[in-house]
Motif scaffolding. Structure first.
Motif, PDB file in Angstrom:
ATOM      1  N   LEU A  29      -2.409  -5.427  -1.826  1.00  0.00           N
ATOM      2  CA  LEU A  29      -1.592  -5.377  -0.613  1.00  0.00           C
ATOM      3  C   LEU A  29      -0.334  -6.219  -0.794  1.00  0.00           C
ATOM      4  O   LEU A  29       0.780  -5.766  -0.519  1.00  0.00           O
ATOM      5  CB  LEU A  29      -2.397  -5.885   0.595  1.00  0.00           C
ATOM      6  N   GLU A  30      -0.508  -7.440  -1.291  1.00  0.00           N
ATOM      7  CA  GLU A  30       0.621  -8.346  -1.479  1.00  0.00           C
ATOM      8  C   GLU A  30       1.558  -7.891  -2.599  1.00  0.00           C
ATOM      9  O   GLU A  30       2.727  -8.264  -2.616  1.00  0.00           O
ATOM     10  CB  GLU A  30       0.119  -9.764  -1.740  1.00  0.00           C
ATOM     11  N   ALA A  31       1.068  -7.074  -3.498  1.00  0.00           N
ATOM     12  CA  ALA A  31       1.900  -6.528  -4.571  1.00  0.00           C
ATOM     13  C   ALA A  31       2.653  -5.273  -4.133  1.00  0.00           C
ATOM     14  O   ALA A  31       3.501  -4.769  -4.860  1.00  0.00           O
ATOM     15  CB  ALA A  31       1.038  -6.213  -5.794  1.00  0.00           C
ATOM     16  N   GLY A  32       2.325  -4.749  -2.938  1.00  0.00           N
ATOM     17  CA  GLY A  32       3.002  -3.554  -2.443  1.00  0.00           C
ATOM     18  C   GLY A  32       2.436  -2.261  -2.979  1.00  0.00           C
ATOM     19  O   GLY A  32       3.135  -1.254  -3.035  1.00  0.00           O
ATOM     20  N   ASP A  33       1.176  -2.266  -3.358  1.00  0.00           N
ATOM     21  CA  ASP A  33       0.517  -1.062  -3.877  1.00  0.00           C
ATOM     22  C   ASP A  33       0.446  -0.008  -2.770  1.00  0.00           C
ATOM     23  O   ASP A  33      -0.138  -0.249  -1.712  1.00  0.00           O
ATOM     24  CB  ASP A  33      -0.891  -1.422  -4.357  1.00  0.00           C
ATOM     25  N   PRO A  34       1.019   1.188  -2.982  1.00  0.00           N
ATOM     26  CA  PRO A  34       1.020   2.218  -1.935  1.00  0.00           C
ATOM     27  C   PRO A  34      -0.341   2.845  -1.665  1.00  0.00           C
ATOM     28  O   PRO A  34      -0.490   3.561  -0.677  1.00  0.00           O
ATOM     29  CB  PRO A  34       2.007   3.265  -2.459  1.00  0.00           C
ATOM     30  N   THR A  35      -1.328   2.573  -2.507  1.00  0.00           N
ATOM     31  CA  THR A  35      -2.646   3.162  -2.278  1.00  0.00           C
ATOM     32  C   THR A  35      -3.511   2.312  -1.357  1.00  0.00           C
ATOM     33  O   THR A  35      -4.607   2.728  -0.989  1.00  0.00           O
ATOM     34  CB  THR A  35      -3.386   3.386  -3.612  1.00  0.00           C
ATOM     35  N   VAL A  36      -3.026   1.131  -0.965  1.00  0.00           N
ATOM     36  CA  VAL A  36      -3.770   0.309  -0.012  1.00  0.00           C
ATOM     37  C   VAL A  36      -3.686   0.992   1.346  1.00  0.00           C
ATOM     38  O   VAL A  36      -2.619   1.430   1.771  1.00  0.00           O
ATOM     39  CB  VAL A  36      -3.190  -1.125   0.057  1.00  0.00           C
ATOM     40  N   SER A  37      -4.821   1.054   2.047  1.00  0.00           N
ATOM     41  CA  SER A  37      -4.851   1.817   3.292  1.00  0.00           C
ATOM     42  C   SER A  37      -4.091   1.132   4.416  1.00  0.00           C
ATOM     43  O   SER A  37      -3.894  -0.087   4.427  1.00  0.00           O
ATOM     44  CB  SER A  37      -6.299   2.056   3.731  1.00  0.00           C
ATOM     45  N   LEU A  38      -3.701   1.940   5.369  1.00  0.00           N
ATOM     46  CA  LEU A  38      -3.021   1.431   6.551  1.00  0.00           C
ATOM     47  C   LEU A  38      -3.948   0.521   7.349  1.00  0.00           C
ATOM     48  O   LEU A  38      -3.489  -0.461   7.948  1.00  0.00           O
ATOM     49  CB  LEU A  38      -2.553   2.616   7.411  1.00  0.00           C
ATOM     50  N   GLY A  39      -5.241   0.807   7.311  1.00  0.00           N
ATOM     51  CA  GLY A  39      -6.209  -0.045   7.997  1.00  0.00           C
ATOM     52  C   GLY A  39      -6.245  -1.446   7.418  1.00  0.00           C
ATOM     53  O   GLY A  39      -6.381  -2.431   8.151  1.00  0.00           O
ATOM     54  N   VAL A  40      -6.109  -1.561   6.105  1.00  0.00           N
ATOM     55  CA  VAL A  40      -6.081  -2.875   5.455  1.00  0.00           C
ATOM     56  C   VAL A  40      -4.826  -3.628   5.892  1.00  0.00           C
ATOM     57  O   VAL A  40      -4.885  -4.811   6.222  1.00  0.00           O
ATOM     58  CB  VAL A  40      -6.137  -2.728   3.914  1.00  0.00           C
ATOM     59  N   LEU A  41      -3.701  -2.943   5.928  1.00  0.00           N
ATOM     60  CA  LEU A  41      -2.464  -3.572   6.383  1.00  0.00           C
ATOM     61  C   LEU A  41      -2.584  -4.020   7.837  1.00  0.00           C
ATOM     62  O   LEU A  41      -2.199  -5.137   8.184  1.00  0.00           O
ATOM     63  CB  LEU A  41      -1.289  -2.607   6.229  1.00  0.00           C
ATOM     64  N   ALA A  42      -3.137  -3.161   8.690  1.00  0.00           N
ATOM     65  CA  ALA A  42      -3.306  -3.509  10.103  1.00  0.00           C
ATOM     66  C   ALA A  42      -4.227  -4.707  10.261  1.00  0.00           C
ATOM     67  O   ALA A  42      -3.986  -5.584  11.099  1.00  0.00           O
ATOM     68  CB  ALA A  42      -3.846  -2.306  10.873  1.00  0.00           C
TER      69      ALA A  42
END
Length: 113
Positions: free
Chosen positions: A54-67
């Motif tokens: 997430l902190e590296a900006g990986d686009p495969t991290v889900s929106l739920g993880v970001l939220a």
């Protein structure tokens, strides 16, 4: 052999840069609160590697993880306002451009007593 997600290769460069910036901002917010990656991961119910992605900006991290990260870091209101109609200047200008130039009084055909 692992499959490569199209999200990593097909994402436009400006979007990739924005994700990298967002991930870096999450890392700064976490560090300012003096929260270790492992503690953030535990609170988010994910692995430490997911927080790193997430902190590296990986686009495969889900929106739920970001939220979840936004919630724990206290940025839920910013997530809610991210694409609010009130902040969509281009959408508002398009809507104004489609308004009719003239307004006519409706004709009252219904004279049926």
């Amino acid at each position: 052999m692992a499959r490569t997600s199209a999200a990593k290769t097909a994402l436009p460069a400006p979007a990739r840069r924005a994700l990298k910036t967002l991930g870096a901002d999450v890392a700064v917010a976490r560090k300012r609160r003096r929260i270790p990656q492992q503690l953030l991961a535990d609170r988010m119910l994910v692995s430490r590697q997911t927080v790193q992605r997430l902190e590296a900006g990986d686009p495969t991290v889900s929106l739920g993880v970001l939220a979840s990260a936004f919630f724990i870091l206290g940025f839920t209101s910013r997530l809610e306002a991210l694409l609010s109609p009130q902040s969509d200047a281009m959408g508002m200008s398009e809507e104004l451009a489609r308004l009719p130039k003239r307004i006519h009084t409706p004709v009252a055909d219904d004279l049926d007593f």
